[in-house]
Design an enzyme around this catalytic site. Structure first.
Site, PDB file in Angstrom:
ATOM      1  N   ASN A  88      53.603  66.512  83.455  1.00 57.98           N
ATOM      2  CA  ASN A  88      54.470  66.725  84.710  1.00 57.98           C
ATOM      3  C   ASN A  88      55.855  67.490  84.569  1.00 57.98           C
ATOM      4  O   ASN A  88      56.250  68.241  85.289  1.00 57.98           O
ATOM      5  CB  ASN A  88      54.867  65.170  85.284  1.00 57.98           C
ATOM      6  CG  ASN A  88      55.705  65.535  86.208  1.00 57.98           C
ATOM      7  OD1 ASN A  88      55.686  65.865  87.563  1.00 57.98           O
ATOM      8  ND2 ASN A  88      57.118  65.046  86.014  1.00 57.98           N
ATOM      9  N   TYR A 153      57.194  81.323  86.501  1.00 58.45           N
ATOM     10  CA  TYR A 153      56.678  79.962  86.835  1.00 58.45           C
ATOM     11  C   TYR A 153      55.209  80.194  87.204  1.00 58.45           C
ATOM     12  O   TYR A 153      54.533  79.158  86.932  1.00 58.45           O
ATOM     13  CB  TYR A 153      57.520  79.568  87.878  1.00 58.45           C
ATOM     14  CG  TYR A 153      57.239  78.083  88.526  1.00 58.45           C
ATOM     15  CD1 TYR A 153      57.770  77.089  87.705  1.00 58.45           C
ATOM     16  CD2 TYR A 153      56.462  77.888  89.763  1.00 58.45           C
ATOM     17  CE1 TYR A 153      57.137  75.524  88.227  1.00 58.45           C
ATOM     18  CE2 TYR A 153      56.300  76.780  90.186  1.00 58.45           C
ATOM     19  CZ  TYR A 153      56.878  75.678  89.453  1.00 58.45           C
ATOM     20  OH  TYR A 153      56.459  74.325  89.867  1.00 58.45           O
TER      21      TYR A 153
HETATM   22  P1  NAP Z   1      62.336  68.073  88.925  1.00 59.06           P
HETATM   23  O1  NAP Z   1      62.678  67.151  90.082  1.00 59.06           O
HETATM   24  O2  NAP Z   1      62.953  69.118  88.693  1.00 59.06           O
HETATM   25  O3  NAP Z   1      61.862  67.171  87.679  1.00 59.06           O
HETATM   26  C1  NAP Z   1      61.524  67.892  86.572  1.00 59.06           C
HETATM   27  C2  NAP Z   1      61.455  66.754  85.366  1.00 59.06           C
HETATM   28  O4  NAP Z   1      61.127  67.570  84.081  1.00 59.06           O
HETATM   29  C3  NAP Z   1      62.845  66.032  85.010  1.00 59.06           C
HETATM   30  O5  NAP Z   1      62.786  64.774  84.835  1.00 59.06           O
HETATM   31  C4  NAP Z   1      63.276  66.725  83.774  1.00 59.06           C
HETATM   32  O6  NAP Z   1      64.076  66.177  83.117  1.00 59.06           O
HETATM   33  C5  NAP Z   1      62.093  66.994  83.249  1.00 59.06           C
HETATM   34  N1  NAP Z   1      62.190  68.236  82.147  1.00 59.06           N
HETATM   35  C6  NAP Z   1      62.471  69.290  82.301  1.00 59.06           C
HETATM   36  N2  NAP Z   1      62.588  70.109  81.122  1.00 59.06           N
HETATM   37  C7  NAP Z   1      61.971  69.207  80.164  1.00 59.06           C
HETATM   38  C8  NAP Z   1      61.874  69.361  78.816  1.00 59.06           C
HETATM   39  N3  NAP Z   1      62.183  70.595  78.297  1.00 59.06           N
HETATM   40  N4  NAP Z   1      61.535  68.411  78.222  1.00 59.06           N
HETATM   41  C9  NAP Z   1      61.173  67.318  78.997  1.00 59.06           C
HETATM   42  N5  NAP Z   1      61.374  66.979  80.299  1.00 59.06           N
HETATM   43  C10 NAP Z   1      61.718  67.982  81.002  1.00 59.06           C
HETATM   44  O7  NAP Z   1      60.740  68.740  89.289  1.00 59.06           O
HETATM   45  P2  NAP Z   1      59.598  67.829  90.297  1.00 59.06           P
HETATM   46  O8  NAP Z   1      59.767  68.737  91.568  1.00 59.06           O
HETATM   47  O9  NAP Z   1      59.575  66.616  90.357  1.00 59.06           O
HETATM   48  O10 NAP Z   1      58.427  68.755  89.551  1.00 59.06           O
HETATM   49  C11 NAP Z   1      57.577  68.054  88.525  1.00 59.06           C
HETATM   50  C12 NAP Z   1      56.669  68.795  88.202  1.00 59.06           C
HETATM   51  O11 NAP Z   1      55.572  69.229  89.494  1.00 59.06           O
HETATM   52  C13 NAP Z   1      56.925  70.119  87.653  1.00 59.06           C
HETATM   53  O12 NAP Z   1      55.749  70.585  86.661  1.00 59.06           O
HETATM   54  C14 NAP Z   1      56.719  71.156  88.719  1.00 59.06           C
HETATM   55  O13 NAP Z   1      56.464  72.493  88.282  1.00 59.06           O
HETATM   56  C15 NAP Z   1      55.556  70.487  89.475  1.00 59.06           C
HETATM   57  N6  NAP Z   1      55.734  71.135  90.852  1.00 59.06           N
HETATM   58  C16 NAP Z   1      56.588  71.064  91.959  1.00 59.06           C
HETATM   59  C17 NAP Z   1      56.676  71.138  93.015  1.00 59.06           C
HETATM   60  C18 NAP Z   1      57.660  70.959  94.023  1.00 59.06           C
HETATM   61  O14 NAP Z   1      57.582  71.489  95.240  1.00 59.06           O
HETATM   62  N7  NAP Z   1      58.670  70.038  93.720  1.00 59.06           N
HETATM   63  C19 NAP Z   1      55.710  72.069  93.407  1.00 59.06           C
HETATM   64  C20 NAP Z   1      54.516  72.548  92.707  1.00 59.06           C
HETATM   65  C21 NAP Z   1      54.677  71.877  91.460  1.00 59.06           C
HETATM   66  P3  NAP Z   1      65.743  66.151  83.471  1.00 59.06           P
HETATM   67  O15 NAP Z   1      66.073  65.167  84.570  1.00 59.06           O
HETATM   68  O16 NAP Z   1      66.369  65.606  82.108  1.00 59.06           O
HETATM   69  O17 NAP Z   1      66.234  67.619  83.657  1.00 59.06           O
END
Ligand code: NAP
Length: 244
Positions: A88, A153
């Site tokens: 994730n 991305y």
């Molecule tokens: P988010 O709120 O930004 O959370 C991302 C998480 O990944 C955070 O817990 C962060 O840790 C962790 N992370 C970042 N870099 C890391 C690293 N190098 N090693 C370990 N952990 C790391 O993002 P989200 O929206 O929940 O997204 C989760 C996933 O869904 C991602 O893969 C994203 O691309 C995908 N996604 C999201 C959306 C959307 O609309 N939100 C849409 C499509 C796909 P910290 O808290 O310590 O920074």
């Protein structure tokens, strides 16, 4: 989920979608290994414990293969198995192609794609021995539709589809399924960073007329991690309100 307690390892589980996936898999009866960059996971750990889930937590950067190998050994040492891996963790570093710095390109590839490689390879050894496992990676609608300002991305999120399909063919005979979930625009810190005009433009493209919630993604992951999805592998489940 069946009678036996499963162990689910989730990357980037400290907040956003990953946190809600952890809670959902715990509700379905799994024990959880949380990994995140941010070490402040105490509140989440106690929420998971209240749901009856045993919880391990690790501060691990998914771009660090040595730290990942150590963490996976500790999980297997203490729990004896890993049944579910949810890839994730992910980041954005948006810029138009003409302005994109090489570091912005490399950093996003390193976390979103190389990170998935490192951790999946580390976990796979255990799943191969078990002759069972569910690997679920979080892709994105923009890996399919494209999005200006996100060539880095969206390249990583499209690459996860090839990763998923190829690995599914490699490990199917060992009882391991490999799938992806492709979220649309989900209400988390990642999308809260978009300005009002960008958010309105996105809403216009969504037939269901709302942003997704992390729970919408967690339910899809929970399904793919369950026995109900035992005959599903190499697929992408789109969860995007109909926008793609
Ligand atoms: P988010 O709120 O930004 O959370 C991302 C998480 O990944 C955070 O817990 C962060 O840790 C962790 N992370 C970042 N870099 C890391 C690293 N190098 N090693 C370990 N952990 C790391 O993002 P989200 O929206 O929940 O997204 C989760 C996933 O869904 C991602 O893969 C994203 O691309 C995908 N996604 C999201 C959306 C959307 O609309 N939100 C849409 C499509 C796909 P910290 O808290 O310590 O920074």
């Amino acid at each position: 989920m069946g009678q036996e307690k499963k162990l689910a390892l989730i990357t980037g589980a400290g907040r956003g979608i990953g946190k809600v996936i952890a809670l959902q898999l715990a509700k379905s009866g799994a024990d959880i290994a949380l990994t995140d960059l941010n070490p402040e996971l105490e509140d989440l750990k106690s929420e998971l414990n209240k749901l009856g889930s045993q919880c391990l937590d690790f501060q691990v950067d998914v771009t660090d293969p040595e730290a990942i190998d150590k963490m996976v050994s500790e999980v297997v040492g203490s729990q004896g198995r890993i049944d579910i891996l949810v890839n994730n963790a992910g980041i954005t570093q948006d810029n138009l192609m003409m302005r994109m710095k090489a570091e912005q390109w490399s950093k996003v590839i390193d976390v979103n794609l190389n990170g998935v490689f490192h951790i999946t390879r580390a976990v796979l050894k255990t799943m191969m021995k078990q002759r069972s496992g569910k690997i679920i990676s979080i892709s994105s609608v923009v890996g399919f539709s494209g999005n200006p300002g996100q060539v880095n991305y969206s390249s990583t999120k499209a690459a996860l589809v090839g990763f998923t399909k190829s690995l599914a063919r490699e490990v199917g005979s060992r009882g391991i399924t490999v799938n992806a979930v492709a979220p649309g625009f989900i209400d988390t810190a990642m999308t809260q960073a978009l300005n009002e005009t960008q958010q309105e433009e996105i809403l216009r493209q969504i037939p269901l007329k709302r942003m997704g919630m992390p729970e919408d993604i967690a339910h899809a992951v929970d399904f793919l991690a369950s026995e109900k999805a035992d005959y599903i592998t190499g697929t992408v489940l789109h969860v995007n309100g109909g926008m793609y």
